[in-house]
Design a protein around this motif. Sequence first.
Motif: not given
Length: 557
Positions: A170, A174, A476, A478, A546
């Motif tokens: 991750q 990012k 991040n 989603y 996001l």
Amino acid sequence: MEFVPAPAVHRVLCADCGTPIVPNSANLCVACLRNSVDITEGIPKQASVSYCRNCERFLSPPSTWTIAQPESKELLAICLKKLKGLNKVRLTDAHFIWTEPHSKRLRISLTIQKEVLTNTILEQVFEIEYLVQYGQCPDCAKLAAKNTWKALVQVRQKVPHKRTFLFLEQLILKHGAQKDTISVKEVKDGLDFFYAQRSHAQKMVEFLNGVVPVRSKASEQLLSTDTHTNTANFKYTYSVEIIPICKDDLVCIPPKLARQLSNISPLTICVRVGNSLHLLDPATLQVCELTAPVYWRAPFESLASVTDLVEFTVLDVEPTGTTRGKWVLADAQVALSGAFRSHAAEDAMDYESALATQIFHTRTHLGGILQPGDAAMGYFLTNANYNSDDFAALPAHRVPDIVLVKKAYPNRRKKNKPRAWKLRSMAKEAGEEGETGGGRGVVGRMGGRDAKKVEEDYELFLREIEEDEELRGAVNLYRAKDVKMGAGSGLAGGKTRRRPQHAMDVDDAAMQEDVVPEAAPEAAGEDGEEEEEEPDFPEVKLDELLEDFDEMTLEEA
């Protein structure tokens, strides 16, 4: 008012067909002029464009590969570059003509103008057909071929789980550190990153040094050499080893190193992992930072990891008044989860029943979040046996019975609510969906028992993200498209209704009749009443998510 007639228009006959026309320098009508002069001469009516199916890019002459959507301006510009002879005419209009998407054909309508005789400009509209030829771009050719990499970064961590690499994946996504990677391969204790250039591998090593505590070593292998030009071809390998200590691990620091680290107590908990380790003494709230160079001078392993955590029930919490940041020192009384229940001790041995009903006194750093009746996860040192000389050398009065690590939410976990958020993964092999794939990405490809273990580690990693706000800020999240925000989303304010795994979408009345009796045994307590969820369960807020764009690829990142 006197009538004034219009001036007479003198007409002549066309030299070929005899049609009356306005006089011109060729004395030909437009149809005969077009038949006698072809302004499209020299412009091919058929052409081809190269398309890479792996990365979905078109070849833009002479050697540039460009991402272009169907019937876009970029694709139109690429097609016009393939035509020869357009520099001799004036192009006034160009647009696509619809074709079947699977036909491998592109049709373009062009409108051009050209001066054929003195003060005579002829305009003509014609079509050009392009054949889409499949091929491979140089980058995909290197990816498909074997032994075409120039540099290799081997990342290793000798621990029995994969949570570190799930978190590292991750971080890489990012910060966009994967954009130069041509391939990723999973091995037993880590990952291998392959690169086409040595500088790309060096950038990856520098990135790893900035986000996790590591030590690295570089080596090179000579492939070929040219004595005439004094040049050589090398393959470079960078070995990166991550410290085998993870968040929430129980650590016993060697006495000599503990004295160097501001004389901290040797028995500590790892509360944060960045480019260094942050160790906390839960009895005094003393914190020390252990950097990678200091650790590798005298390496040691953790006593226990999160898989050894035991669930306890908090009976009483009394803060002492000492605080350090978000930590609050408190004296706590805890018992094993399920203690003081008659059925729990029926089949137990005498010593086991004594431990099950015993109340333990401990000092914890979780005084700010624990309340009587809460569940907490901790290490049961009284019932543990560690193979560590440093731990065996500790005085008995300095070893507590219980070391609490974090608060638990058993009632919420029983609900098994779907999450309204998801993580991206690096999918770098054939047949996968790319960054937005739903799989585990590069971690968990070895199959067999390893795949099941990775699924368990992935669930623990998702729980850590939910419960640790600081960890959520480093990755991040989603929004999941297949989960409704209002029901079963796991978001703040959402309501969840349990339903079977393969249930059909029916009306609410039918769902209440069928689902409630099935869910009752799982959610019911000892007295048959439904257990309430923890009110302070850390929810993932909607503004932390996001939007997920499926069209984003590794090359665009």
